[in-house]
Scaffold this active site. Structure first.
Site, PDB file in Angstrom:
ATOM      1  N   HIS A 225       2.234  -4.364  -4.010  1.00  0.00           N
ATOM      2  CA  HIS A 225       1.677  -3.448  -5.008  1.00  0.00           C
ATOM      3  C   HIS A 225       1.946  -3.976  -6.422  1.00  0.00           C
ATOM      4  CE1 HIS A 225       2.237  -0.145  -1.805  1.00  0.00           C
ATOM      5  NE2 HIS A 225       0.948  -0.187  -2.059  1.00  0.00           N
TER       6      HIS A 225
ATOM      7  N   GLU B  70       5.360   7.817  -3.236  1.00  0.00           N
ATOM      8  CA  GLU B  70       4.678   7.378  -4.462  1.00  0.00           C
ATOM      9  C   GLU B  70       3.233   6.945  -4.197  1.00  0.00           C
ATOM     10  OE1 GLU B  70       5.919   4.596  -8.038  1.00  0.00           O
ATOM     11  OE2 GLU B  70       5.585   3.408  -6.245  1.00  0.00           O
TER      12      GLU B  70
ATOM     13  N   ARG C 103      -4.504  -3.010  -0.918  1.00  0.00           N
ATOM     14  CA  ARG C 103      -4.531  -1.566  -0.662  1.00  0.00           C
ATOM     15  C   ARG C 103      -5.454  -0.794  -1.618  1.00  0.00           C
ATOM     16  NH1 ARG C 103       0.300  -0.216   2.160  1.00  0.00           N
ATOM     17  NH2 ARG C 103       0.752  -2.020   3.481  1.00  0.00           N
TER      18      ARG C 103
ATOM     19  N   LEU D 286       4.906  -0.186   8.339  1.00  0.00           N
ATOM     20  CA  LEU D 286       4.342  -1.486   7.974  1.00  0.00           C
ATOM     21  C   LEU D 286       5.403  -2.330   7.294  1.00  0.00           C
ATOM     22  CD1 LEU D 286       1.122  -0.007   6.332  1.00  0.00           C
ATOM     23  CD2 LEU D 286       1.293  -1.052   8.611  1.00  0.00           C
TER      24      LEU D 286
ATOM     25  N   CYS E 272       8.918   3.796  -5.065  1.00  0.00           N
ATOM     26  CA  CYS E 272       8.091   4.304  -3.952  1.00  0.00           C
ATOM     27  C   CYS E 272       8.625   5.580  -3.331  1.00  0.00           C
ATOM     28  CB  CYS E 272       8.008   3.283  -2.826  1.00  0.00           C
ATOM     29  SG  CYS E 272       7.991   1.602  -3.330  1.00  0.00           S
TER      30      CYS E 272
END
Ligand code: CIR
Length: 252
Positions: A160, A65, A130, A18, A247
């Site tokens: 995020h 992560e 998310r 993605l 991450c």
């Protein structure tokens, strides 16, 4: 102090993951070299690495992560918000069960670990595309069971929560400019990252070191004033897939 980290080598399908960036497709060989350098940096910080095998069916699975939240007392297996990532958690759960009591976020909850920022015994949970309210509710209740507290923050300008803000210990958060007036974060000391260097908001403190992405001189100058060893890493290929430094590992 952290002593271990879980990492996962990028799969050959990495470039099919993605991405919302317009930075182009990643170069796989360069990506492997950058991942290797990242693993070396974690070792310099004093961590023993648990290296999981690449998962070809999950192009984004190097971003471990997002699959779990690991605390001193427990590990919570997430339920990633994007369909293509949901299956990544199984091999992570198999590993984490060796280290911690395990809890699991269940449907209809969704949650990506990149949305969870721990500040000592409190956890901020980013509500994002998310991570939904039900995921946040389940995570809070697991954390409460292990005597931690939690609260939510709306994620507006980034994928995020930790794409834009990270805790580096000693009451200091590193955050992107657009978050500077966030009420929930008003009581912390702040290192503000200018708009041109937003990507550097995602840096990680590990023991006596801070790892930051290479190529962000203003941020480097600010972090260098702190009493930590600064390690800079080229992250270009991961940035192309919306991933940052935090991450790429689960540290505990
Ligand atoms: C994704 O969109 O899920 C991946 N391409 C990037 C995940 C980055 N993870 C993170 O910020 N914690």
């Amino acid at each position: 102090m952290f002593s271990k980290a879980i990492v996962r080598k990028p799969s050959t399908t990495f470039s099919q993951g993605l991405s919302s960036s317009n930075l182009g497709r990643p170069d796989y060989q360069l990506c492997l070299a950058q991942h290797q350098a990242y693993c070396e940096a974690l070792k310099i910080c004093g961590l023993e690495l648990i290296e999981l095998v690449a998962e070809e069916n999950y192009p984004d699975s190097t971003f471990v992560e997002d699959t779990a939240i690991v605390t001193k007392k427990c590990a919570i297996i997430s339920r990633p918000g994007h369909e293509s990532r949901k299956g990544e958690v199984e091999s992570i759960a198999e590993e984490l069960i060796k280290h911690r009591p395990i809890e699991r976020v269940a449907a209809p909850g969704t949650l990506d670990g990149g949305d969870i920022m721990q500040l000592e015994n409190h956890f901020y949970i980013g509500l994002s595309d998310r991570t939904n309210k039900e995921g946040a509710r389940q995570l809070s209740s697991f954390l409460n069971k292990y005597t931690y507290t939690a609260s939510t923050i709306d994620v507006i300008d980034s994928l995020h929560l930790k794409s834009g803000v990270n805790y580096i210990g000693d009451g200091i958060i590193v955050l992107m400019e657009s978050l500077k007036n966030t009420n929930e974060l008003k009581d912390y000391k702040k290192i503000l990252i200018t708009a041109e260097e937003t990507y550097a908001s995602n840096c990680v403190r590990i023991n006596d070191c801070i790892i930051m992405p290479k190529g962000f001189p203003n941020t480097k100058a600010k972090l260098s004033a702190l009493p930590y060893k600064i390690i800079e890493l080229d992250m270009s290929e991961f940035e192309k897939m919306d991933g940052g430094l935090s991450c790429l590992s689960l540290r505990f």
